[in-house]
Enzyme design. Structure first.
Site, PDB file in Angstrom:
ATOM      1  N   TYR A 292       0.845  -1.206   0.000  1.00  0.00           N
ATOM      2  CA  TYR A 292       0.000   0.000   0.000  1.00  0.00           C
ATOM      3  C   TYR A 292       0.879   1.255   0.000  1.00  0.00           C
ATOM      4  CZ  TYR A 292      -2.957   3.733   1.870  1.00  0.00           C
ATOM      5  OH  TYR A 292      -3.601   4.928   2.065  1.00  0.00           O
TER       6      TYR A 292
ATOM      7  N   GLY B 215      -2.103   7.511   4.709  1.00  0.00           N
ATOM      8  CA  GLY B 215      -3.195   6.669   5.192  1.00  0.00           C
ATOM      9  C   GLY B 215      -2.653   5.401   5.838  1.00  0.00           C
TER      10      GLY B 215
ATOM     11  N   SER C  12      -3.278  12.146   8.842  1.00  0.00           N
ATOM     12  CA  SER C  12      -4.220  11.937   7.733  1.00  0.00           C
ATOM     13  C   SER C  12      -5.638  11.696   8.248  1.00  0.00           C
ATOM     14  CB  SER C  12      -3.757  10.712   6.933  1.00  0.00           C
ATOM     15  OG  SER C  12      -4.769  10.251   6.075  1.00  0.00           O
TER      16      SER C  12
ATOM     17  N   GLN D 148      -4.776  16.689   8.029  1.00  0.00           N
ATOM     18  CA  GLN D 148      -5.095  16.626   6.595  1.00  0.00           C
ATOM     19  C   GLN D 148      -6.544  16.220   6.414  1.00  0.00           C
ATOM     20  OE1 GLN D 148      -5.643  13.406   5.140  1.00  0.00           O
ATOM     21  NE2 GLN D 148      -6.063  14.152   3.078  1.00  0.00           N
TER      22      GLN D 148
ATOM     23  N   TYR E 199      -9.706  15.102   3.842  1.00  0.00           N
ATOM     24  CA  TYR E 199     -10.303  14.671   2.575  1.00  0.00           C
ATOM     25  C   TYR E 199     -11.747  15.129   2.609  1.00  0.00           C
ATOM     26  CZ  TYR E 199      -6.591  11.503   1.088  1.00  0.00           C
ATOM     27  OH  TYR E 199      -5.405  10.978   0.650  1.00  0.00           O
TER      28      TYR E 199
ATOM     29  N   THR F 222      -6.519  18.125   0.919  1.00  0.00           N
ATOM     30  CA  THR F 222      -6.057  17.390  -0.262  1.00  0.00           C
ATOM     31  C   THR F 222      -7.095  17.506  -1.360  1.00  0.00           C
ATOM     32  OG1 THR F 222      -4.846  15.835   1.123  1.00  0.00           O
ATOM     33  CG2 THR F 222      -5.318  15.124  -1.118  1.00  0.00           C
TER      34      THR F 222
ATOM     35  N   LYS G  39      -3.109  20.812  -0.937  1.00  0.00           N
ATOM     36  CA  LYS G  39      -2.207  19.742  -1.390  1.00  0.00           C
ATOM     37  C   LYS G  39      -2.721  19.104  -2.675  1.00  0.00           C
ATOM     38  CE  LYS G  39      -0.100  15.492   0.411  1.00  0.00           C
ATOM     39  NZ  LYS G  39      -0.852  14.423  -0.249  1.00  0.00           N
TER      40      LYS G  39
ATOM     41  N   HIS H 146       0.537  13.139  -5.377  1.00  0.00           N
ATOM     42  CA  HIS H 146       0.105  12.142  -4.402  1.00  0.00           C
ATOM     43  C   HIS H 146       1.041  10.918  -4.420  1.00  0.00           C
ATOM     44  CE1 HIS H 146      -3.651  11.621  -1.904  1.00  0.00           C
ATOM     45  NE2 HIS H 146      -3.041  10.484  -1.681  1.00  0.00           N
TER      46      HIS H 146
ATOM     47  N   ARG I 287       0.336   8.132  -6.887  1.00  0.00           N
ATOM     48  CA  ARG I 287      -0.734   7.181  -6.544  1.00  0.00           C
ATOM     49  C   ARG I 287      -2.055   7.535  -7.204  1.00  0.00           C
ATOM     50  NH1 ARG I 287       0.641   4.661  -1.791  1.00  0.00           N
ATOM     51  NH2 ARG I 287      -1.386   4.674  -0.763  1.00  0.00           N
TER      52      ARG I 287
ATOM     53  N   GLY J 252       8.877  11.611  -3.957  1.00  0.00           N
ATOM     54  CA  GLY J 252      10.186  11.106  -4.366  1.00  0.00           C
ATOM     55  C   GLY J 252      11.344  11.475  -3.471  1.00  0.00           C
TER      56      GLY J 252
ATOM     57  N   ARG K 213       6.853   8.161   2.111  1.00  0.00           N
ATOM     58  CA  ARG K 213       7.472   6.823   2.194  1.00  0.00           C
ATOM     59  C   ARG K 213       8.745   6.840   3.028  1.00  0.00           C
ATOM     60  NH1 ARG K 213       5.541   7.362  -3.181  1.00  0.00           N
ATOM     61  NH2 ARG K 213       3.744   6.001  -3.492  1.00  0.00           N
TER      62      ARG K 213
HETATM   63  C1  GLV Z   1      -4.227   8.227   0.716  1.00  0.00           C
HETATM   64  O1  GLV Z   1      -4.885   8.029   1.676  1.00  0.00           O
HETATM   65  C2  GLV Z   1      -3.698   7.289  -0.203  1.00  0.00           C
HETATM   66  O2  GLV Z   1      -4.007   6.099  -0.079  1.00  0.00           O
HETATM   67  O3  GLV Z   1      -2.947   7.697  -1.094  1.00  0.00           O
END
Ligand code: GLV
Length: 389
Positions: free
Chosen positions: A25, A80, A107, A128, A130, A156, A252, A276, A279, A309, A331
């Site tokens: 994920y 997430g 998030s 954040q 949504y 976002t 964002k 994102h 993604r 990145g 990440r």
């Molecule tokens: C955000 O929650 C994602 O999965 O990119």
């Protein structure tokens, strides 16, 4: 235990320790993953100008993001299911960020709730948001973020609908994981993770389950987001959210100069150049390639940040050189968290800071505020322009 010297070491360890469904994920992009890969690789197209015999004493990487002092221009991005990379993940990452002196963003899709994180940290964190169809739920979320004294709202805009995430569909992503034979076999190889999860009550979406109407549990994340996220989101909603929130607003998910102008017009305090993490729209340029045109167009009207990145302090410095007054890491901190919990996030931050500091010095600067595109070898604009078109 391997010696950890760079973020890649933490990534390898996280891949071993985190169940496949959650590792995938975090560490994947949408569709062909070309944008996801470009985010990281395009930093490599920027070459640095080495300077020598410049006094390198007394260096500082300190700056501020929307008025918040930070040890370096790096904040923890909202990600997430962070509490599925490691038990109590959001709390541990927020504590590591606080101790290091950088901002943390929680998030909407976190495992630990706003209240839970607020109770276990002292520094105000960012929240954040949504936008979902259920506006009552959004109002309550905004009020909960206010009550928790969150220092900024990060809205976002690039997830009105979900990108094509093939790995998540194949893995049947859900939190907690469903007890299928495949999942159980995989979990059996992750005893450290399982032990952590058995020791915490935080195993589902803390901001949502029990707060949104009719949501008892989220059996499938992709089905739930498809149903709940608002495809009709518009700049009018941004205005409404800004009014309702009343504090600092960060937008964002901006990849286009026209959208950047609209974000600046909205009166937001900062915008984040972001795809994102590759993604959402696969085939979009990398964030670093999109950054210069946006910073040129609106950098004098709104703080421009970027994410996507960043795996090293060199990447942070390159983003700064091209006009980003802040960066976010997703990440890079998730690998640390999955590998070693709070200590792993701290390692990520130490590694980035050291790389940023050393690179700045080799480029002949002691203060971030003096760094601009002059630290890059000529030709960077043509190289990035080619990637952004
Ligand atoms: C955000 O929650 C994602 O999965 O990119």
């Amino acid at each position: 235990m391997p010696v950890i010297t760079h973020v890649g070491d933490l990534q390898r360890l996280a891949r071993r320790r985190v169940p496949r469904m959650f590792y995938d994920y975090a560490d994947s992009g949408s569709w062909t993953e070309s944008t996801y890969r470009a985010n990281e690789h395009d930093f490599g197209k920027l070459l640095l100008r080495q300077r020598v015999a410049v006094n390198m004493e007394g260096r500082s990487t300190r700056t501020a993001m929307v008025g918040v002092d930070t040890a370096m221009p790096v904040a923890i991005a909202p990600t997430g299911l962070t509490g599925m990379q490691h038990a109590d993940g959001e709390i541990l990452a927020a504590q590591a960020a606080e101790a290091f002196g950088i901002p943390f963003t929680l998030s909407t899709m976190s495992i630990c709730s706003i209240e839970d994180v607020a109770a276990r940290t002292r520094a105000p964190f960012w929240f954040q948001l949504y936008v979902m169809k259920d506006r009552d739920f959004i109002e309550r979320l905004i009020d909960r973020a206010k009550a928790a004294r969150c220092g900024a709202l990060m809205l976002t805009l690039d997830l009105q609908i979900l990108g094509q995430r093939h790995k998540d569909l194949k893995n049947g992503l859900s939190a907690p994981p469903k007890p299928t034979l495949r999942n159980l076999l995989n979990l059996a190889t992750k005893p450290r993770w399982c032990l952590g999860m058995l020791g915490t009550p935080r195993r589902s979406f803390g901001n949502i389950v029990g707060h949104a109407k009719g949501v008892g549990d989220l059996s499938s994340l992709s089905a739930w987001t498809a149903e709940q996220f608002d495809p009709a989101l518009s700049w009018r909603d941004v205005e409404w959210i800004k009014r309702r929130w009343g504090g600092k607003l960060i937008i964002k998910g901006i990849m286009d100069v026209e959208d950047a102008r609209l974000a600046a017009d909205s009166g937001a305090d900062a915008l984040i150049v972001s795809n994102h993490g590759g993604r959402q729209l696969d085939g979009a340029p990398s964030s670093i390639a999109a950054l210069p045109a946006i910073a040129d167009a609106v950098g004098s009207r709104i703080e421009v940040w970027m994410d996507g990145g960043i795996r090293s302090g060199q990447d942070v410095l390159k983003a700064w050189a091209l006009g980003a007054r802040g960066t976010l890491i997703g990440r890079a901190f998730l690998y640390g968290l999955g590998a070693m919990g709070r200590e792993g996030v701290t390692r990520t931050l130490q590694i980035l800071h050291k790389e940023l500091d050393l690179t700045m010095a080799f480029c002949g600067h002691t203060r971030l505020q003096d760094v601009d595109a002059g630290i890059l070898l000529p030709g960077w604009r043509e190289r990035l322009d080619g990637l952004a078109r």
